[in-house]
Design a protein around this motif. Structure first.
Motif, PDB file in Angstrom:
ATOM      1  N   LEU A 461       0.818  -1.211   0.000  1.00  0.00           N
ATOM      2  CA  LEU A 461       0.000   0.000   0.000  1.00  0.00           C
ATOM      3  C   LEU A 461       0.856   1.267   0.000  1.00  0.00           C
ATOM      4  O   LEU A 461       0.549   2.237  -0.704  1.00  0.00           O
ATOM      5  N   LEU A 462       1.946   1.256   0.762  1.00  0.00           N
ATOM      6  CA  LEU A 462       2.818   2.430   0.822  1.00  0.00           C
ATOM      7  C   LEU A 462       3.478   2.683  -0.532  1.00  0.00           C
ATOM      8  O   LEU A 462       3.509   3.824  -1.021  1.00  0.00           O
ATOM      9  N   ALA A 463       4.009   1.616  -1.147  1.00  0.00           N
ATOM     10  CA  ALA A 463       4.660   1.773  -2.450  1.00  0.00           C
ATOM     11  C   ALA A 463       3.669   2.236  -3.504  1.00  0.00           C
ATOM     12  O   ALA A 463       3.983   3.094  -4.341  1.00  0.00           O
ATOM     13  N   MET A 464       2.455   1.688  -3.462  1.00  0.00           N
ATOM     14  CA  MET A 464       1.427   2.094  -4.422  1.00  0.00           C
ATOM     15  C   MET A 464       1.045   3.554  -4.221  1.00  0.00           C
ATOM     16  O   MET A 464       0.873   4.298  -5.199  1.00  0.00           O
ATOM     17  N   THR A 484       8.859   2.113 -11.292  1.00  0.00           N
ATOM     18  CA  THR A 484       9.654   2.180 -10.063  1.00  0.00           C
ATOM     19  C   THR A 484       8.972   1.407  -8.938  1.00  0.00           C
ATOM     20  O   THR A 484       9.622   0.703  -8.153  1.00  0.00           O
ATOM     21  N   CYS A 485       7.658   1.527  -8.852  1.00  0.00           N
ATOM     22  CA  CYS A 485       6.909   0.791  -7.840  1.00  0.00           C
ATOM     23  C   CYS A 485       7.020  -0.718  -8.081  1.00  0.00           C
ATOM     24  O   CYS A 485       7.136  -1.496  -7.122  1.00  0.00           O
ATOM     25  N   VAL A 486       6.976  -1.134  -9.324  1.00  0.00           N
ATOM     26  CA  VAL A 486       7.140  -2.559  -9.645  1.00  0.00           C
ATOM     27  C   VAL A 486       8.502  -3.054  -9.189  1.00  0.00           C
ATOM     28  O   VAL A 486       8.628  -4.151  -8.615  1.00  0.00           O
ATOM     29  N   LEU A 487       9.541  -2.259  -9.431  1.00  0.00           N
ATOM     30  CA  LEU A 487      10.882  -2.643  -8.979  1.00  0.00           C
ATOM     31  C   LEU A 487      10.927  -2.783  -7.461  1.00  0.00           C
ATOM     32  O   LEU A 487      11.543  -3.715  -6.928  1.00  0.00           O
ATOM     33  N   ALA A 488      10.242  -1.887  -6.754  1.00  0.00           N
ATOM     34  CA  ALA A 488      10.183  -1.984  -5.290  1.00  0.00           C
ATOM     35  C   ALA A 488       9.450  -3.255  -4.865  1.00  0.00           C
ATOM     36  O   ALA A 488       9.871  -3.942  -3.918  1.00  0.00           O
ATOM     37  N   LEU A 492      11.423  -6.013  -2.634  1.00  0.00           N
ATOM     38  CA  LEU A 492      10.900  -6.297  -1.294  1.00  0.00           C
ATOM     39  C   LEU A 492      10.076  -7.578  -1.254  1.00  0.00           C
ATOM     40  O   LEU A 492       9.479  -7.900  -0.222  1.00  0.00           O
ATOM     41  N   LYS A 493      10.023  -8.282  -2.379  1.00  0.00           N
ATOM     42  CA  LYS A 493       9.341  -9.580  -2.490  1.00  0.00           C
ATOM     43  C   LYS A 493       7.852  -9.491  -2.158  1.00  0.00           C
ATOM     44  O   LYS A 493       7.275 -10.416  -1.602  1.00  0.00           O
ATOM     45  N   VAL A 494       7.256  -8.340  -2.483  1.00  0.00           N
ATOM     46  CA  VAL A 494       5.804  -8.228  -2.369  1.00  0.00           C
ATOM     47  C   VAL A 494       5.153  -9.170  -3.379  1.00  0.00           C
ATOM     48  O   VAL A 494       4.140  -9.812  -3.102  1.00  0.00           O
ATOM     49  N   VAL A 495       5.723  -9.230  -4.567  1.00  0.00           N
ATOM     50  CA  VAL A 495       5.334 -10.194  -5.591  1.00  0.00           C
ATOM     51  C   VAL A 495       6.557 -11.025  -5.913  1.00  0.00           C
ATOM     52  O   VAL A 495       7.637 -10.475  -6.154  1.00  0.00           O
TER      53      VAL A 495
END
Length: 649
Positions: A461-464, A484-488, A492-495
């Motif tokens: 949620l924060l990155a988005m 950039t958000c996708v890279l994060a 961070l292994k969100v996905v």
């Protein structure tokens, strides 16, 4: 009219016809259109695939990945559950659910929002004793309406923004679509919640505990002691008079399905193709003494239990094998305890392991039935069960298939699956969850596929939020901000790295990349000017307001029968040309295209969410217009004044 104009208009006409026909996938049609332009010479070969690097294509791919992260972490689940009132009327519950769907669709892929909320819709329908379609269709329309409120809410908005940038006016901002889009969405949702849901046809009895998926086609074998052995189809039909079921086909040694003729005599070993309602399926199979094709026999079950970890269980997940091994070790420990082994501690440890193994087995080891719906972006679409080898890969079986509105008496194993199909699957809870998650299916019961991860949900949620802020305040272009958000998400292994590319719908990317190039040919050859000139002189009579209404209605009509992104790509060039010929603000015309391309409410094929509810809602093709037509009229009535106010001519 020049030869190039005639050629591109002919290619475009064939493309639109193929889109509406629907026999070929939309990405295949778009790619064929692009290659036709290249081979004829309308597009230089070195620029054939320039459209795939278009910012709109990159942004769509990024948004799909970000939506996967919001789903897989459970970031939106708690929000959705808390926003639905626990008490109150059906109108209030449908209104809250539709509003939540619209809000979520503004910031994530609207198909993902629909998939997240479908199980919630099931609970709302059951709680208020409504047919599920009465809740599903408002939810579908609400998520479509919500998508038009932001730049990233729906692909047509990104395409419109890209065409504006190509015309030299710059891209739209994150919330430039909000004033008109939000106004249309609010009025549309109010109509859907107060009046519209009552117009949805009832396709199941009130109080049904499950979705009305229509009738299932299932295969059942005639064993030696079956009650129907050596009986005719007519005699079997009389046995099923009290059940909502019938035999529609017979399969014999050659593997082909023969029509079930009244005088046809059934033999031991035959496979009967039975059409039945979900509630009647079990009773019909039991009464006839048949064995479901995908169901293992008792001997097979016993053999499977005895063979723990051998070749017969090659497809069993590692966790289940580990649980079985623990149970076996625990049983050995218990035997030692009974014999009075000197190592009492070892025996006690074995007993504890046995109890833990039994608890694990209770959670996921028992066979159960579950209904799954094939999502539009599922990897199952176009594939057959025989090709998927479900017993080997997932240790599950397909027992029956429901395809609402279409009846095809074929072998289940050789029937290509389609979006919206309802599958009756049998297997353990864990295996069914794994299959549904990996293959893109939505369960029709309480959804338990995703285990929320609070830490990753907060990160997601924060990155988005930072990505949205970066695009909204103009700090970065939308494509760069979301990339950039996708890279994060990846770092961070969100996905997971494997799921990053699985999240991208390749067919959508091919569609956009191909049609953007084709649409540019319309502009470069003057074909768009030609269409705009004819529309303005013959229909609008030079009146910009009438031209705006015509553009909106034509776009909306095309979007009902072909992909909305394709519609936007085709109509943007015409919108820019028409505004230039009239000497008016192109923004009002481009925004009309964005609104029209997003409002596909008349058919199940205009938008993926409408396709997704076709089977679970028990709908037919002609059911959508009852609520969709007045909604589209309302969209025109509301959006035209708002367009003229927010984006004056």
């Amino acid at each position: 009219m020049t030869l190039d104009q005639i050629t591109i208009l002919s290619i475009l006409a064939v493309t639109v016809v193929l889109f509406i026909w629907g026999s070929w996938r939309h990405d295949m049609v778009a790619l064929a259109s692009l290659l036709a332009c290249v081979l004829i010479g309308l597009i230089p070969p070195e620029h054939a695939f320039d459209g795939f690097g278009h910012p709109a294509v990159v942004t769509v791919a990024c948004v799909l990945i970000l939506s996967r992260g919001l789903q897989s972490t459970g970031a939106m689940d708690v929000f959705a559950q808390r926003m639905i009132p626990k008490t109150g009327s059906a109108t209030l519950a449908i209104g809250a659910l539709t509003g939540v769907g619209a809000l979520m669709s503004g910031f994530m892929n609207n198909v993902g929002a629909m998939a997240l909320l479908m199980p919630v819709a099931s609970g709302v329908a059951e709680k208020h004793h409504l047919p599920p379609g009465k809740v599903l269709m408002p939810l579908s329309f609400g998520t479509i309406l919500g998508g038009m409120t932001t730049l990233i809410g729906t692909p047509p908005n990104l395409i419109v923004s890209g065409f504006r940038a190509s015309a030299g006016a710059g891209s739209y901002g994150m919330f430039d679509f909000t004033p008109v889009g939000l106004g249309v969405a609010v009025v549309g949702i109010l109509f859907v919640c107060l009046i519209g849901w009552r117009l949805v046809p009832e396709r199941t009895q009130a109080g049904a505990a499950t979705f009305d998926t229509g009738t299932y086609l299932t295969e059942a074998q005639v064993p030696e002691k079956s009650a129907v052995a050596e009986k005719t189809i007519w005699e079997i039909a009389r046995m099923l008079e009290d059940e909502d079921a019938q035999v529609v086909g017979v399969v014999r040694d050659d593997g082909r399905v023969s029509p079930a003729r009244p005088r046809h005599r059934v033999r031991v070993g035959d496979i009967l193709v039975i059409e039945a309602e979900p509630e009647s399926l079990t009773a019909a199979i039991s009464q006839l003494g048949l064995k479901l094709e995908g169901e293992p026999s008792e001997d097979e079950k016993d053999k499977k239990d005895e063979s723990e970890g051998k070749s017969a269980s090659a497809g069993v997940p590692r966790r289940e094998k580990r649980d079985r091994r623990k149970a076996a070790e625990a049983e050995a420990g218990t035997e030692e305890e009974k014999k009075g082994s000197r190592d009492g501690k070892k025996a006690d440890d074995g007993k504890e392991e046995k109890e833990g193994g039994e608890r694990d087995k209770e959670r996921g080891g028992d066979l159960q039935l579950r209904e799954l719906v094939v999502m539009p972006d599922s990897s199952l679409v176009g594939r057959t069960i025989q090709f998927l080898r479900l017993p080997a890969h997932y240790e599950i079986n397909l027992l029956a298939l429901s395809r609402q509105g279409r009846r095809s008496v074929r072998r289940l194993r050789s029937t290509p699956l389609m979006a919206g199909d309802a599958l009756l699957m049998m297997g353990t809870d864990d295996n069914l969850n794994t299959f549904a998650y990996e293959k893109g299916c939505v369960p029709l019961a309480q959804r338990d596929i995703t285990i929320p991860n609070k830490e990753k949900a907060a990160v997601a949620l924060l990155a988005m939020a930072l990505a949205v802020a970066g695009a909204a305040f103009g700090l970065l272009p939308a494509a760069i901000s979301f990339a950039t958000c996708v890279l994060a998400y990846m770092a961070l292994k969100v996905v997971s790295l494997r799921n990053v590319y699985e999240s991208i719908d390749g067919s959508v990317i091919v569609l956009l990349g191909a049609l953007i190039a084709v649409a540019e040919v319309m502009e470069s050859t003057g074909a768009a000017d030609l269409i705009a000139r004819w529309m303005l002189s013959s229909i609008a009579q030079g009146d910009p307001v009438i031209a705006l209404v015509i553009l909106l209605v034509v776009t909306m009509t095309l979007s009902d029968f072909m992909n909305n992104a394709a519609t936007a790509a085709v109509m943007c060039s015409i919108a820019i040309s028409a505004s230039a010929q009239l000497g008016v603000n192109p923004d009002s015309f481009l925004m009309a295209v964005a609104i029209g391309a997003s409002c596909a409410f008349l058919t199940p094929v205009g938008h993926q969410n409408n396709t997704l509810i076709l089977g679970p809602g028990g709908f037919h093709f002609g059911d959508y217009w009852r609520m969709g037509l007045p909604l589209e009229i309302m969209v025109v009535v509301v959006s035209v004044p708002m367009l003229l106010w927010i984006w004056p001519l």
